[in-house]
Scaffold this motif. Sequence first.
Motif, PDB file in Angstrom:
ATOM      1  N   HIS A 245     -70.521 -16.676  41.456  1.00 39.38           N
ATOM      2  CA  HIS A 245     -70.435 -16.204  40.207  1.00 39.38           C
ATOM      3  C   HIS A 245     -69.427 -14.807  40.288  1.00 39.38           C
ATOM      4  O   HIS A 245     -68.703 -14.443  39.370  1.00 39.38           O
ATOM      5  N   ARG A 246     -69.839 -14.160  41.407  1.00 44.34           N
ATOM      6  CA  ARG A 246     -69.162 -12.743  41.467  1.00 44.34           C
ATOM      7  C   ARG A 246     -67.822 -13.088  41.707  1.00 44.34           C
ATOM      8  O   ARG A 246     -66.952 -12.353  41.157  1.00 44.34           O
ATOM      9  N   ASP A 247     -67.377 -14.100  42.267  1.00 42.13           N
ATOM     10  CA  ASP A 247     -65.838 -14.350  42.500  1.00 42.13           C
ATOM     11  C   ASP A 247     -65.225 -14.758  41.352  1.00 42.13           C
ATOM     12  O   ASP A 247     -64.095 -14.544  40.962  1.00 42.13           O
ATOM     13  N   ALA A 248     -65.979 -15.359  40.471  1.00 39.90           N
ATOM     14  CA  ALA A 248     -65.451 -15.794  39.126  1.00 39.90           C
ATOM     15  C   ALA A 248     -65.066 -14.527  38.205  1.00 39.90           C
ATOM     16  O   ALA A 248     -64.249 -14.648  37.587  1.00 39.90           O
ATOM     17  N   LEU A 249     -66.048 -13.679  38.375  1.00 41.83           N
ATOM     18  CA  LEU A 249     -65.981 -12.487  37.412  1.00 41.83           C
ATOM     19  C   LEU A 249     -64.654 -11.459  38.177  1.00 41.83           C
ATOM     20  O   LEU A 249     -64.047 -11.046  37.414  1.00 41.83           O
ATOM     21  N   ASP A 250     -64.632 -11.627  39.364  1.00 45.29           N
ATOM     22  CA  ASP A 250     -63.482 -10.932  39.991  1.00 45.29           C
ATOM     23  C   ASP A 250     -62.246 -11.484  39.475  1.00 45.29           C
ATOM     24  O   ASP A 250     -61.193 -10.643  39.536  1.00 45.29           O
ATOM     25  N   LEU A 251     -62.330 -12.705  39.474  1.00 41.40           N
ATOM     26  CA  LEU A 251     -60.897 -13.459  38.995  1.00 41.40           C
ATOM     27  C   LEU A 251     -60.473 -13.080  37.697  1.00 41.40           C
ATOM     28  O   LEU A 251     -59.390 -12.794  37.221  1.00 41.40           O
ATOM     29  N   THR A 252     -61.481 -12.717  36.515  1.00 39.98           N
ATOM     30  CA  THR A 252     -61.533 -12.458  35.321  1.00 39.98           C
ATOM     31  C   THR A 252     -60.965 -10.725  35.370  1.00 39.98           C
ATOM     32  O   THR A 252     -59.756 -10.493  34.551  1.00 39.98           O
ATOM     33  N   VAL A 253     -61.361 -10.238  36.131  1.00 39.15           N
ATOM     34  CA  VAL A 253     -60.884  -8.722  36.490  1.00 39.15           C
ATOM     35  C   VAL A 253     -59.449  -8.859  37.004  1.00 39.15           C
ATOM     36  O   VAL A 253     -58.722  -8.165  36.384  1.00 39.15           O
ATOM     37  N   GLN A 254     -59.038  -9.720  38.062  1.00 37.88           N
ATOM     38  CA  GLN A 254     -57.610  -9.828  38.412  1.00 37.88           C
ATOM     39  C   GLN A 254     -56.772 -10.085  37.113  1.00 37.88           C
ATOM     40  O   GLN A 254     -55.803  -9.548  37.360  1.00 37.88           O
ATOM     41  N   THR A 255     -57.299 -11.029  36.471  1.00 41.24           N
ATOM     42  CA  THR A 255     -56.272 -11.326  35.355  1.00 41.24           C
ATOM     43  C   THR A 255     -55.998 -10.347  34.428  1.00 41.24           C
ATOM     44  O   THR A 255     -54.990 -10.146  34.054  1.00 41.24           O
ATOM     45  N   GLU A 256     -57.211  -9.577  33.969  1.00 42.19           N
ATOM     46  CA  GLU A 256     -57.081  -8.497  33.332  1.00 42.19           C
ATOM     47  C   GLU A 256     -55.994  -7.467  33.782  1.00 42.19           C
ATOM     48  O   GLU A 256     -55.133  -6.731  33.121  1.00 42.19           O
ATOM     49  N   GLU A 257     -56.070  -7.224  35.216  1.00 45.20           N
ATOM     50  CA  GLU A 257     -55.027  -6.126  35.656  1.00 45.20           C
ATOM     51  C   GLU A 257     -53.752  -6.834  35.798  1.00 45.20           C
ATOM     52  O   GLU A 257     -52.867  -5.775  35.805  1.00 45.20           O
ATOM     53  N   ALA A 258     -53.453  -8.037  35.853  1.00 46.15           N
ATOM     54  CA  ALA A 258     -52.226  -8.558  36.135  1.00 46.15           C
ATOM     55  C   ALA A 258     -51.603  -8.327  34.617  1.00 46.15           C
ATOM     56  O   ALA A 258     -50.339  -8.112  34.390  1.00 46.15           O
ATOM     57  N   ILE A 259     -52.336  -8.600  33.264  1.00 46.82           N
ATOM     58  CA  ILE A 259     -51.650  -8.629  32.022  1.00 46.82           C
ATOM     59  C   ILE A 259     -51.725  -7.179  31.748  1.00 46.82           C
ATOM     60  O   ILE A 259     -50.739  -6.543  31.075  1.00 46.82           O
ATOM     61  N   ALA A 260     -52.777  -6.080  32.227  1.00 42.97           N
ATOM     62  CA  ALA A 260     -52.510  -4.748  32.025  1.00 42.97           C
ATOM     63  C   ALA A 260     -50.980  -4.138  32.674  1.00 42.97           C
ATOM     64  O   ALA A 260     -50.166  -3.494  32.305  1.00 42.97           O
ATOM     65  N   ALA A 261     -50.714  -4.945  33.984  1.00 42.23           N
ATOM     66  CA  ALA A 261     -49.516  -4.470  34.636  1.00 42.23           C
ATOM     67  C   ALA A 261     -48.220  -4.650  33.827  1.00 42.23           C
ATOM     68  O   ALA A 261     -47.301  -4.135  33.664  1.00 42.23           O
ATOM     69  N   VAL A 262     -48.271  -5.895  33.060  1.00 38.66           N
ATOM     70  CA  VAL A 262     -47.284  -6.305  32.221  1.00 38.66           C
ATOM     71  C   VAL A 262     -47.106  -5.600  30.923  1.00 38.66           C
ATOM     72  O   VAL A 262     -45.963  -5.001  30.941  1.00 38.66           O
ATOM     73  N   LEU A 263     -48.180  -5.071  30.498  1.00 36.18           N
ATOM     74  CA  LEU A 263     -48.255  -4.106  29.313  1.00 36.18           C
ATOM     75  C   LEU A 263     -47.855  -2.809  29.593  1.00 36.18           C
ATOM     76  O   LEU A 263     -47.109  -2.261  28.873  1.00 36.18           O
ATOM     77  N   ASN A 264     -48.034  -2.338  30.789  1.00 40.72           N
ATOM     78  CA  ASN A 264     -47.616  -1.243  31.521  1.00 40.72           C
ATOM     79  C   ASN A 264     -46.107  -0.960  31.450  1.00 40.72           C
ATOM     80  O   ASN A 264     -45.653   0.192  31.481  1.00 40.72           O
ATOM     81  N   ARG A 265     -45.393  -1.996  31.217  1.00 39.01           N
ATOM     82  CA  ARG A 265     -43.889  -2.101  31.237  1.00 39.01           C
ATOM     83  C   ARG A 265     -43.471  -1.428  30.147  1.00 39.01           C
ATOM     84  O   ARG A 265     -42.311  -0.649  30.112  1.00 39.01           O
ATOM     85  N   ASP A 266     -44.060  -1.320  28.996  1.00 36.11           N
ATOM     86  CA  ASP A 266     -43.834  -0.457  27.887  1.00 36.11           C
ATOM     87  C   ASP A 266     -44.181   0.940  27.933  1.00 36.11           C
ATOM     88  O   ASP A 266     -45.491   1.212  28.108  1.00 36.11           O
ATOM     89  N   GLU A 267     -43.240   1.743  28.067  1.00 33.42           N
ATOM     90  CA  GLU A 267     -43.556   3.156  28.289  1.00 33.42           C
ATOM     91  C   GLU A 267     -44.284   3.804  27.325  1.00 33.42           C
ATOM     92  O   GLU A 267     -44.953   4.847  27.553  1.00 33.42           O
ATOM     93  N   SER A 268     -44.335   3.311  26.072  1.00 33.45           N
ATOM     94  CA  SER A 268     -45.257   3.735  24.945  1.00 33.45           C
ATOM     95  C   SER A 268     -46.622   3.489  25.447  1.00 33.45           C
ATOM     96  O   SER A 268     -47.585   4.202  24.332  1.00 33.45           O
ATOM     97  N   VAL A 269     -47.077   2.642  26.277  1.00 36.57           N
ATOM     98  CA  VAL A 269     -48.518   2.165  26.235  1.00 36.57           C
ATOM     99  C   VAL A 269     -49.088   2.974  27.399  1.00 36.57           C
ATOM    100  O   VAL A 269     -48.367   2.597  28.545  1.00 36.57           O
ATOM    101  N   SER A 270     -50.053   3.716  27.236  1.00 38.79           N
ATOM    102  CA  SER A 270     -50.821   4.363  28.284  1.00 38.79           C
ATOM    103  C   SER A 270     -51.303   3.357  29.154  1.00 38.79           C
ATOM    104  O   SER A 270     -51.728   2.120  28.751  1.00 38.79           O
ATOM    105  N   ALA A 271     -51.804   3.674  30.540  1.00 34.89           N
ATOM    106  CA  ALA A 271     -52.563   2.907  31.499  1.00 34.89           C
ATOM    107  C   ALA A 271     -53.752   2.581  30.691  1.00 34.89           C
ATOM    108  O   ALA A 271     -54.422   1.369  30.866  1.00 34.89           O
TER     109      ALA A 271
END
Length: 200
Positions: free
Chosen positions: A129-155
Amino acid sequence: MSVTPRSVGRRERNKQQKLDRITAAARELFTEHGVDEVTTQQIADKADIGTGTLFLYAKTKSELLLLVQNSSYADALTRGRVAAESTTDVLEAVIAIVRPVVECNRTQIDNGRTYLREIVFGDPEEPHHRDALDLTVQTEEAIAAVLNRDESVSARDAATLAHIVSAIMLLSMAATTNIASTVDDIVQDIEHQVRVLLQH
């Protein structure tokens, strides 16, 4: 001075081989019959181990499902990250991450919905279950990294938006109203919601 990596011991190799057999057996049976129709005894028999040994790796059938789905989810997330790297449009890159996760979750719909339920309501102290939760965190981090490409969007805003996108994705996959929906239907629905989100 070079350091030669220590080879994995026989005991560790045996443990990994058993885990691989258990994962393969559970995946095959769950895919063919659905998690609700499979017993732990059937999985143990197919993996050619005793049920006592099986329970050393996963204490319940739910944990076995988490083990199987986590492996597929990790592979899907890797594919999504690679696809996003070669996509310049932010929305398209987000969807490039989302699509393989949806595909993975819809391989066997009942299993996918049970997996999502386990992520939300399962025991966070249980290792799979901890591994599954970690995967959801990794997914959010991957999406956040994409959204960070837009310089108008803060981290910080990128992380918050990624959390919302993750919630949209999980709800779209789990919703009872989407049981008969195809992968394309769900991805299009997620894409529409994310497009509206990113416009504000």
